[in-house]
Scaffold this motif. Sequence first.
Motif, PDB file in Angstrom:
ATOM      1  N   SER A 132       0.798  -1.220   0.000  1.00  0.00           N
ATOM      2  CA  SER A 132       0.000   0.000   0.000  1.00  0.00           C
ATOM      3  C   SER A 132       0.832   1.272   0.000  1.00  0.00           C
ATOM      4  O   SER A 132       0.325   2.339  -0.367  1.00  0.00           O
ATOM      5  CB  SER A 132      -0.951   0.007   1.204  1.00  0.00           C
ATOM      6  N   VAL A 133       2.100   1.184   0.396  1.00  0.00           N
ATOM      7  CA  VAL A 133       2.937   2.391   0.452  1.00  0.00           C
ATOM      8  C   VAL A 133       4.122   2.331  -0.496  1.00  0.00           C
ATOM      9  O   VAL A 133       4.836   3.339  -0.648  1.00  0.00           O
ATOM     10  CB  VAL A 133       3.439   2.663   1.887  1.00  0.00           C
ATOM     11  N   LYS A 134       4.329   1.199  -1.123  1.00  0.00           N
ATOM     12  CA  LYS A 134       5.490   1.036  -2.004  1.00  0.00           C
ATOM     13  C   LYS A 134       5.454   2.072  -3.113  1.00  0.00           C
ATOM     14  O   LYS A 134       4.420   2.299  -3.748  1.00  0.00           O
ATOM     15  CB  LYS A 134       5.486  -0.377  -2.580  1.00  0.00           C
ATOM     16  N   GLY A 135       6.583   2.734  -3.321  1.00  0.00           N
ATOM     17  CA  GLY A 135       6.672   3.766  -4.346  1.00  0.00           C
ATOM     18  C   GLY A 135       6.303   5.155  -3.856  1.00  0.00           C
ATOM     19  O   GLY A 135       6.552   6.141  -4.542  1.00  0.00           O
ATOM     20  N   ARG A 136       5.702   5.235  -2.671  1.00  0.00           N
ATOM     21  CA  ARG A 136       5.322   6.543  -2.108  1.00  0.00           C
ATOM     22  C   ARG A 136       6.092   6.874  -0.835  1.00  0.00           C
ATOM     23  O   ARG A 136       6.375   8.048  -0.573  1.00  0.00           O
ATOM     24  CB  ARG A 136       3.819   6.566  -1.785  1.00  0.00           C
ATOM     25  N   PHE A 137       6.413   5.858  -0.048  1.00  0.00           N
ATOM     26  CA  PHE A 137       7.124   6.052   1.221  1.00  0.00           C
ATOM     27  C   PHE A 137       8.562   5.560   1.071  1.00  0.00           C
ATOM     28  O   PHE A 137       8.834   4.626   0.312  1.00  0.00           O
ATOM     29  CB  PHE A 137       6.461   5.261   2.333  1.00  0.00           C
ATOM     30  N   ALA A 138       9.455   6.150   1.849  1.00  0.00           N
ATOM     31  CA  ALA A 138      10.849   5.717   1.858  1.00  0.00           C
ATOM     32  C   ALA A 138      11.365   5.714   3.291  1.00  0.00           C
ATOM     33  O   ALA A 138      11.261   6.729   3.991  1.00  0.00           O
ATOM     34  CB  ALA A 138      11.704   6.622   0.994  1.00  0.00           C
TER      35      ALA A 138
END
Length: 122
Positions: free
Chosen positions: A62-68
């Motif tokens: 759900s957060v892959k590509g948006r959160f780091a």
Amino acid sequence: VQLQACGGGLVQAGGSLRLSCAASGRTFSNYVMGWFRQAPNKERDFVALISTTGVTTYYSDSVKGRFAISRDNAKNTVYLQMNSLRPEDTAVYYCAARPLFTSQNQYDYNNWGQGTQVTVSS
């Protein structure tokens, strides 16, 4: 290890926030660090983790590509950069620590911060 999370707040959809979690008490570099979140009336879910050296990271779909997630072992701090935030990201975010080995299971973590509220408005 004691953990103190901060950086939450209110942001509009599409905005960004950076959470920080400062650790004290033990050798920070010996700990895998994770971020989890709990929305109202929901279970606490895995968000991201980072290995002791920072080489390995894992994210929920759900957060892959948006959160780091990142860490600075010299500062005993782990970060969660959150971009393109959505209303469904609204939750209390917790940082957690466990020795040496990565795990996405919250029950494998025995050190928890107090949580920081993230609210994303539509």
